[in-house]
Design a protein around this motif. Sequence first.
Motif, PDB file in Angstrom:
ATOM      1  N   ALA A 157       0.820  -1.218   0.000  1.00  0.00           N
ATOM      2  CA  ALA A 157       0.000   0.000   0.000  1.00  0.00           C
ATOM      3  C   ALA A 157       0.843   1.253   0.000  1.00  0.00           C
ATOM      4  N   ALA A 158       2.059   1.196   0.594  1.00  0.00           N
ATOM      5  CA  ALA A 158       2.893   2.397   0.700  1.00  0.00           C
ATOM      6  C   ALA A 158       3.387   2.858  -0.662  1.00  0.00           C
ATOM      7  N   ARG A 159       3.478   1.947  -1.606  1.00  0.00           N
ATOM      8  CA  ARG A 159       4.000   2.308  -2.915  1.00  0.00           C
ATOM      9  C   ARG A 159       2.906   2.746  -3.889  1.00  0.00           C
ATOM     10  N   LEU A 160       1.676   2.627  -3.485  1.00  0.00           N
ATOM     11  CA  LEU A 160       0.598   3.028  -4.371  1.00  0.00           C
ATOM     12  C   LEU A 160       0.420   4.530  -4.354  1.00  0.00           C
TER      13      LEU A 160
ATOM     14  N   GLY B 271      -4.053   8.239  -6.106  1.00  0.00           N
ATOM     15  CA  GLY B 271      -5.218   7.909  -6.915  1.00  0.00           C
ATOM     16  C   GLY B 271      -5.576   6.434  -6.863  1.00  0.00           C
ATOM     17  N   GLN B 272      -4.628   5.596  -6.398  1.00  0.00           N
ATOM     18  CA  GLN B 272      -4.898   4.156  -6.345  1.00  0.00           C
ATOM     19  C   GLN B 272      -5.390   3.681  -4.977  1.00  0.00           C
TER      20      GLN B 272
ATOM     21  N   LEU C 224      -9.014   2.537  -4.804  1.00  0.00           N
ATOM     22  CA  LEU C 224      -9.205   1.224  -5.418  1.00  0.00           C
ATOM     23  C   LEU C 224      -8.788   0.110  -4.449  1.00  0.00           C
ATOM     24  N   LEU C 225      -7.705   0.343  -3.693  1.00  0.00           N
ATOM     25  CA  LEU C 225      -7.280  -0.644  -2.695  1.00  0.00           C
ATOM     26  C   LEU C 225      -8.343  -0.804  -1.615  1.00  0.00           C
ATOM     27  N   THR C 226      -8.905   0.331  -1.191  1.00  0.00           N
ATOM     28  CA  THR C 226      -9.980   0.266  -0.185  1.00  0.00           C
ATOM     29  C   THR C 226     -11.172  -0.511  -0.722  1.00  0.00           C
ATOM     30  N   ALA C 227     -11.515  -0.256  -1.999  1.00  0.00           N
ATOM     31  CA  ALA C 227     -12.633  -0.978  -2.612  1.00  0.00           C
ATOM     32  C   ALA C 227     -12.348  -2.471  -2.689  1.00  0.00           C
ATOM     33  N   LEU C 228     -11.082  -2.830  -2.970  1.00  0.00           N
ATOM     34  CA  LEU C 228     -10.727  -4.243  -3.028  1.00  0.00           C
ATOM     35  C   LEU C 228     -10.902  -4.907  -1.661  1.00  0.00           C
ATOM     36  N   ARG C 229     -10.460  -4.206  -0.613  1.00  0.00           N
ATOM     37  CA  ARG C 229     -10.592  -4.769   0.739  1.00  0.00           C
ATOM     38  C   ARG C 229     -12.055  -4.894   1.156  1.00  0.00           C
ATOM     39  N   VAL C 230     -12.845  -3.894   0.794  1.00  0.00           N
ATOM     40  CA  VAL C 230     -14.275  -3.973   1.097  1.00  0.00           C
ATOM     41  C   VAL C 230     -14.910  -5.150   0.350  1.00  0.00           C
ATOM     42  N   THR C 231     -14.500  -5.357  -0.903  1.00  0.00           N
ATOM     43  CA  THR C 231     -15.017  -6.477  -1.681  1.00  0.00           C
ATOM     44  C   THR C 231     -14.652  -7.807  -1.032  1.00  0.00           C
TER      45      THR C 231
ATOM     46  N   CYS D 265     -17.842 -12.019  -9.684  1.00  0.00           N
ATOM     47  CA  CYS D 265     -17.603 -10.591  -9.892  1.00  0.00           C
ATOM     48  C   CYS D 265     -16.511 -10.078  -8.955  1.00  0.00           C
ATOM     49  N   GLY D 266     -16.477 -10.612  -7.731  1.00  0.00           N
ATOM     50  CA  GLY D 266     -15.407 -10.219  -6.808  1.00  0.00           C
ATOM     51  C   GLY D 266     -14.044 -10.620  -7.317  1.00  0.00           C
ATOM     52  N   ALA D 267     -13.937 -11.840  -7.860  1.00  0.00           N
ATOM     53  CA  ALA D 267     -12.662 -12.287  -8.416  1.00  0.00           C
ATOM     54  C   ALA D 267     -12.288 -11.460  -9.648  1.00  0.00           C
ATOM     55  N   ALA D 268     -13.272 -11.118 -10.493  1.00  0.00           N
ATOM     56  CA  ALA D 268     -12.986 -10.271 -11.661  1.00  0.00           C
ATOM     57  C   ALA D 268     -12.503  -8.889 -11.213  1.00  0.00           C
ATOM     58  N   PHE D 269     -13.115  -8.357 -10.154  1.00  0.00           N
ATOM     59  CA  PHE D 269     -12.675  -7.054  -9.645  1.00  0.00           C
ATOM     60  C   PHE D 269     -11.256  -7.142  -9.100  1.00  0.00           C
ATOM     61  N   ALA D 270     -10.909  -8.265  -8.455  1.00  0.00           N
ATOM     62  CA  ALA D 270      -9.546  -8.443  -7.949  1.00  0.00           C
ATOM     63  C   ALA D 270      -8.546  -8.460  -9.108  1.00  0.00           C
ATOM     64  N   VAL D 271      -8.884  -9.150 -10.201  1.00  0.00           N
ATOM     65  CA  VAL D 271      -8.015  -9.165 -11.377  1.00  0.00           C
ATOM     66  C   VAL D 271      -7.843  -7.750 -11.922  1.00  0.00           C
ATOM     67  N   TYR D 272      -8.948  -7.024 -11.997  1.00  0.00           N
ATOM     68  CA  TYR D 272      -8.898  -5.632 -12.468  1.00  0.00           C
ATOM     69  C   TYR D 272      -7.977  -4.791 -11.576  1.00  0.00           C
ATOM     70  N   ALA D 273      -8.112  -4.933 -10.251  1.00  0.00           N
ATOM     71  CA  ALA D 273      -7.283  -4.144  -9.335  1.00  0.00           C
ATOM     72  C   ALA D 273      -5.806  -4.501  -9.485  1.00  0.00           C
ATOM     73  N   TYR D 274      -5.508  -5.803  -9.611  1.00  0.00           N
ATOM     74  CA  TYR D 274      -4.113  -6.204  -9.778  1.00  0.00           C
ATOM     75  C   TYR D 274      -3.504  -5.586 -11.036  1.00  0.00           C
ATOM     76  N   LYS D 275      -4.274  -5.574 -12.110  1.00  0.00           N
ATOM     77  CA  LYS D 275      -3.761  -5.037 -13.368  1.00  0.00           C
ATOM     78  C   LYS D 275      -3.539  -3.525 -13.253  1.00  0.00           C
ATOM     79  N   VAL D 276      -4.453  -2.820 -12.578  1.00  0.00           N
ATOM     80  CA  VAL D 276      -4.284  -1.379 -12.401  1.00  0.00           C
ATOM     81  C   VAL D 276      -3.068  -1.090 -11.520  1.00  0.00           C
ATOM     82  N   PHE D 277      -2.871  -1.896 -10.475  1.00  0.00           N
ATOM     83  CA  PHE D 277      -1.733  -1.698  -9.578  1.00  0.00           C
ATOM     84  C   PHE D 277      -0.421  -2.136 -10.215  1.00  0.00           C
TER      85      PHE D 277
END
Length: 399
Positions: free
Chosen positions: A72-75, A78-79, A82-89, A126-138
């Motif tokens: 998280a420290a390197r994000l 603006g990211q 998205l990390l918070t959304a991933l954790r909530v998911t 959908c949660g797994a797809a969102f995780a893939v999306y977050a990984y790609k953005v990060f």
Amino acid sequence: MLQIRPPLQASTTKYAQQLRRGFRWLRFDAPLEAEYRAYSHSDEYVRVLWFSALCLLLWGGYGLFDLWRIDAARLGAGQQPLLTALRVTRVAVTVAIALVLVGALWRAPMRWLHGALMGLGVALSCGAAFAVYAYKVFGVPHETAVLVMIMLGLFSPFAINLWAQLAMAALYLACVGALAWVAPQPEVQAQMLRLGVELALAALVFSFAAYWREHQRREQFLYRGDAHWLAMRDALTGLYNRRMFNHHLEQVMAQARREGQPLALLIVDVDHFKAYNDLHGHPQGDAVLQQVAQVGLACIGRPLDIAARVGGEEFAVLLYGSSAEHARALGQSLVAGVRQRALAHGASPVADVVTVSVGGAMVQPEDRPQTLFARADRVLYQAKNNGRDRCHWEAALQA
């Protein structure tokens, strides 16, 4: 002239009739559909428990990987949302799995559990797809094994039928399309679209597999039901056979003791039936047995009552929760009902029509199935020795 009905064949059962009509859209006629659903739900709670436990293990494992996979420290600033959304998911999907697990443990109504499973399938995929999306953005490397959760959510064979699976697949593809639409980088957008296309093709293949899986399960249910019906029924009259009668008598006697309910047994014998066959022929004799069976069926009205053919020309009627007076009246009506059919019997010294003799007994506290049947059978022979065409009861119960 007495009309001869053909013997009851397998093709006349409700299961065989449904097989002939087919079930292209994976639906039976309403009563049979309800029976199928009860059959398919018999061991469903155990399967749902295993499924939800597996989902919790895998989803929790991927969540733990996030702790060291994403720094998280390197994000950038603006990211962080998205990390918070991933954790909530992660938390939301975990709660959804836990709800299904608790529902299966507490034996929640299956209708509720099916709805929860559909929601869980959409949440997982959908949660797994969102995780893939977050990984790609990060820009974080991720194993393609994360797609296991998508496939597990979409194509689980547990409790979800074909149409529910197709609805879940459509919702998942809409989710992937939405993620591709909002992707900030063109390469992420292209990757998400490619993922959606790949899984859409997989959904098509798995949908055909799901269709045939359910089709075969329904077909096996019909074949099994038809075989069970034939094993428990007398082919000529359609009544239960001696094997089923013995099983039912034992079960009902135990229940009558637990609930303190009376239980009556009537044994019915067609008078001078051998002489009837010798004079009129066996086909006509078969028709007489079918007619007597219909009169016996008319005597039963409660769910635990049963009419059975227990011998060549011998029938049994078991009446659960019936008083001696009510059972005696039914026995008399059975005798009268056969007489009213006016089936000519040219070889009977009793009457010029077919008649029956009936012996009745009430269950006693010390009775076993064999002793109850033997007592009713003894009374039947008393009725035959006293002139036939009558209903007799044990001396203590005579009017």
